[in-house]
Design a protein around this motif. Structure first.
Motif, PDB file in Angstrom:
ATOM      1  N   GLN A  91      -7.827   3.612   2.842  1.00 19.45           N
ATOM      2  CA  GLN A  91      -8.344   2.686   1.681  1.00 19.45           C
ATOM      3  C   GLN A  91      -7.277   2.511   1.072  1.00 19.45           C
ATOM      4  OE1 GLN A  91     -11.270   1.989   1.251  1.00 19.45           O
ATOM      5  NE2 GLN A  91     -11.218   1.251  -0.816  1.00 19.45           N
ATOM      6  N   ASP A  92      -6.392   3.366   0.626  1.00 13.20           N
ATOM      7  CA  ASP A  92      -5.141   2.716  -0.211  1.00 13.20           C
ATOM      8  C   ASP A  92      -4.357   1.739   0.609  1.00 13.20           C
ATOM      9  OD1 ASP A  92      -5.635   4.881  -2.078  1.00 13.20           O
ATOM     10  OD2 ASP A  92      -4.165   6.328  -1.269  1.00 13.20           O
ATOM     11  N   GLY A  93      -4.143   2.230   1.994  1.00 12.47           N
ATOM     12  CA  GLY A  93      -3.179   0.869   2.771  1.00 12.47           C
ATOM     13  C   GLY A  93      -4.038  -0.790   2.649  1.00 12.47           C
TER      14      GLY A  93
ATOM     15  N   GLU B 268      -2.806  -6.482   8.201  1.00  6.63           N
ATOM     16  CA  GLU B 268      -2.589  -5.032   8.186  1.00  6.63           C
ATOM     17  C   GLU B 268      -3.893  -4.510   7.192  1.00  6.63           C
ATOM     18  OE1 GLU B 268      -1.008  -2.370   9.590  1.00  6.63           O
ATOM     19  OE2 GLU B 268      -0.612  -4.360  10.894  1.00  6.63           O
ATOM     20  N   SER B 269      -4.057  -5.228   6.235  1.00 10.61           N
ATOM     21  CA  SER B 269      -5.232  -4.630   5.523  1.00 10.61           C
ATOM     22  C   SER B 269      -6.560  -4.853   6.093  1.00 10.61           C
ATOM     23  CB  SER B 269      -5.340  -5.633   4.157  1.00 10.61           C
ATOM     24  OG  SER B 269      -6.591  -5.566   3.595  1.00 10.61           O
TER      25      SER B 269
ATOM     26  N   ARG C 141      -0.643   1.552  -6.689  1.00 10.92           N
ATOM     27  CA  ARG C 141      -1.017   0.096  -6.784  1.00 10.92           C
ATOM     28  C   ARG C 141      -0.929  -0.594  -7.983  1.00 10.92           C
ATOM     29  NH1 ARG C 141      -4.872   2.178  -3.325  1.00 10.92           N
ATOM     30  NH2 ARG C 141      -6.574   2.331  -5.077  1.00 10.92           N
ATOM     31  N   THR C 142      -1.381   0.414  -9.096  1.00 14.58           N
ATOM     32  CA  THR C 142      -1.398  -0.456 -10.645  1.00 14.58           C
ATOM     33  C   THR C 142      -0.014  -0.391 -10.860  1.00 14.58           C
ATOM     34  OG1 THR C 142      -3.248   1.269 -11.045  1.00 14.58           O
ATOM     35  CG2 THR C 142      -1.873   0.622 -12.826  1.00 14.58           C
ATOM     36  N   TRP C 143       0.983   0.230 -10.417  1.00 14.17           N
ATOM     37  CA  TRP C 143       2.592   0.290 -10.807  1.00 14.17           C
ATOM     38  C   TRP C 143       2.940  -1.067  -9.977  1.00 14.17           C
ATOM     39  CZ3 TRP C 143       6.071   0.914 -13.929  1.00 14.17           C
ATOM     40  CH2 TRP C 143       7.444   0.677 -13.488  1.00 14.17           C
ATOM     41  N   GLY C 144       2.465  -1.214  -8.653  1.00 13.06           N
ATOM     42  CA  GLY C 144       2.871  -2.421  -8.182  1.00 13.06           C
ATOM     43  C   GLY C 144       2.474  -3.695  -8.987  1.00 13.06           C
TER      44      GLY C 144
ATOM     45  N   ALA D 289       1.319   7.195   4.441  1.00  8.70           N
ATOM     46  CA  ALA D 289       0.159   7.153   5.807  1.00  8.70           C
ATOM     47  C   ALA D 289       0.840   7.964   6.875  1.00  8.70           C
ATOM     48  CB  ALA D 289       0.235   5.767   5.954  1.00  8.70           C
ATOM     49  N   LYS D 290       2.257   7.683   7.084  1.00  9.89           N
ATOM     50  CA  LYS D 290       2.846   8.563   8.015  1.00  9.89           C
ATOM     51  C   LYS D 290       2.602   9.976   7.804  1.00  9.89           C
ATOM     52  CE  LYS D 290       7.047   7.581   9.086  1.00  9.89           C
ATOM     53  NZ  LYS D 290       8.591   7.181   8.933  1.00  9.89           N
TER      54      LYS D 290
END
Length: 155
Positions: A23-25, A48-49, A83-86, A111-112
């Motif tokens: 979900q994050d990815g 990728e999403s 995501r917020t930081w990005g 993820a890895k």
């Protein structure tokens, strides 16, 4: 001695952790992709999403098959912060593709690690095979993001 209920609970916990990272990815690739200037990499991020959404659906279906009714996950708190930081970096300054790719690589590192941790657990063979196939894609994606980030750093 562990019971079937214990095994199912552990199985559910493991898959939900992977689903949260997916979900994050999914959100991260979509959000970062919107800010990328390189059209090829932008299209890759959007693809990728969608791929992460597909992986999530596969794992959610497995949970449903194993009797888990509620599999709605929102991602991880760390992913939301990431995501917020990005997003904040994108609003404060004009982000470079290099900085966006570096942010994406951090997400791919998570993820890895999550896939590795999941595959270190005792899982039914069909789930292990599914996670192994997904992990192979995650590793390839990480390498793609890293290679493009490194190429931009050398310019």
């Amino acid at each position: 001695m562990s019971t079937d209920a214990d095994k199912n609970s552990e199985f559910e916990k493991i898959l939900k952790e992977v689903i949260n990272v997916l979900q994050d990815g999914q959100k991260g690739f979509a959000d970062l992709g919107e800010h990328l200037k390189d059209d090829t990499v932008k299209r890759y991020f959007l693809a990728e999403s969608l791929k992460r959404a597909n992986f999530r659906a596969e794992l959610e279906n497995e949970l449903h098959r194993h009797g888990v009714k509620d599999v709605h996950e929102e991602g991880t708190a760390l992913g939301a912060i990431h995501r917020t930081w990005g997003d904040l970096k994108a609003k404060i300054s004009t982000p470079t593709d290099h900085s966006l790719l570096a942010t994406a690589e951090q997400g791919e590192d998570k993820a890895k690690a999550t896939y590795k941790d999941a595959l270190d657990q005792e899982l039914p063979l069909p789930i292990r095979q599914l996670l192994t196939e997904q992990q192979a894609h995650i590793l390839t994606s990480h390498d793609y993001v890293k290679a493009h980030r490194d190429a931009l750093a050398s310019k």
